[in-house]
Design a protein around this motif. Sequence first.
Motif, PDB file in Angstrom:
ATOM      1  N   SER A 197     -16.246  -0.891  -1.978  1.00 43.88           N
ATOM      2  CA  SER A 197     -15.368  -1.205  -3.107  1.00 43.88           C
ATOM      3  C   SER A 197     -14.694  -2.562  -2.940  1.00 43.88           C
ATOM      4  O   SER A 197     -14.303  -3.191  -3.923  1.00 43.88           O
ATOM      5  N   ASP A 198     -14.554  -3.032  -1.687  1.00 45.24           N
ATOM      6  CA  ASP A 198     -13.904  -4.323  -1.457  1.00 45.24           C
ATOM      7  C   ASP A 198     -14.897  -5.478  -1.451  1.00 45.24           C
ATOM      8  O   ASP A 198     -14.531  -6.620  -1.193  1.00 45.24           O
ATOM      9  N   ASP A 199     -16.183  -5.166  -1.712  1.00 53.52           N
ATOM     10  CA  ASP A 199     -17.202  -6.209  -1.717  1.00 53.52           C
ATOM     11  C   ASP A 199     -18.128  -6.009  -2.922  1.00 53.52           C
ATOM     12  O   ASP A 199     -19.192  -5.397  -2.808  1.00 53.52           O
TER      13      ASP A 199
END
Length: 303
Positions: free
Chosen positions: A70-72
């Motif tokens: 989710s952070d990439d």
Amino acid sequence: MTRNIYKMPSASHETSDQDREAFVEVDPSGRFGRYSDLLGAGAVKKVYRGFDQEEGRDVAWNQVKLRNFSDDPTVLKRLLSEIELLQTLENENIIVLYSFWMDVENTTLNFITEACASGNLRDYRKKHRRVSLKAMKNWSRQILRGLEYLHTHEPCIIHRDLNCSNIFINGNIGKVKIGDLGLAAVVGKNHAAHTLLGTPEYMAPELYEEDYNELVDIYSFGMCLVEMATMEIPYSECDSIAKIYRKVTSGAMPQAFNKVNDPELKAFIERCIGQPRARPSASDLLQDPFLVITSSEESDGST
């Protein structure tokens, strides 16, 4: 929407219902089922054994847990690019995509691809330590046909991450197929790309300079041949990416290359991993005397 099945089978269920209970989940259409058996796992996705109920065949169920990335957002973008790309390709030496969907409830991206019964070429080669030069030539021709298809596609497609772990094989018929196009680049008419991606041991020197064309795949193919011949990953003597980089950019051969015994194979590999301007295309290599099918190979059905 994909649904998980957890009920235990009961004696009153019909046989078809009992069979379905073996699935951990089914796709939204109900056509494909996933078993718990894990065929392989990488940094981005897991691949499970699946079954196509409509056609009665094994498939590979590829699943990505989106919450892990989710952070990439570039990971999801790359995977969607792979799926969109696979949908457009049709070649006997490229893995076939059957279906894909996003499971919002379970935050997974799922896509169903052709299953190759014998797994990837790296593991297959380790299982069969005695492989003839003729067999390696047969594998090579098929890999090159797949690369030729990608490179002459309009627009040109550069795989960028070709190695023995993403070349797959059906060992019972010796059929080889290129898969894992998640890092592939679709480039315009000038056939130039400018992004640094790939597996360091197989990356051509110009990839590190981020200015390259489809011939980087030919270099990677040459390194695949080194591994096929020796069962050693190129540059395995290096304990860091920095050391691999220094060797590759200085033109130093991997130690495994010295273990290639056949002089013709050695010379063929050297052609593949030569300087970019001297490096032949996939089409050129398919016409190379080393890969020309002999009369004895024709008589026994080799391709």
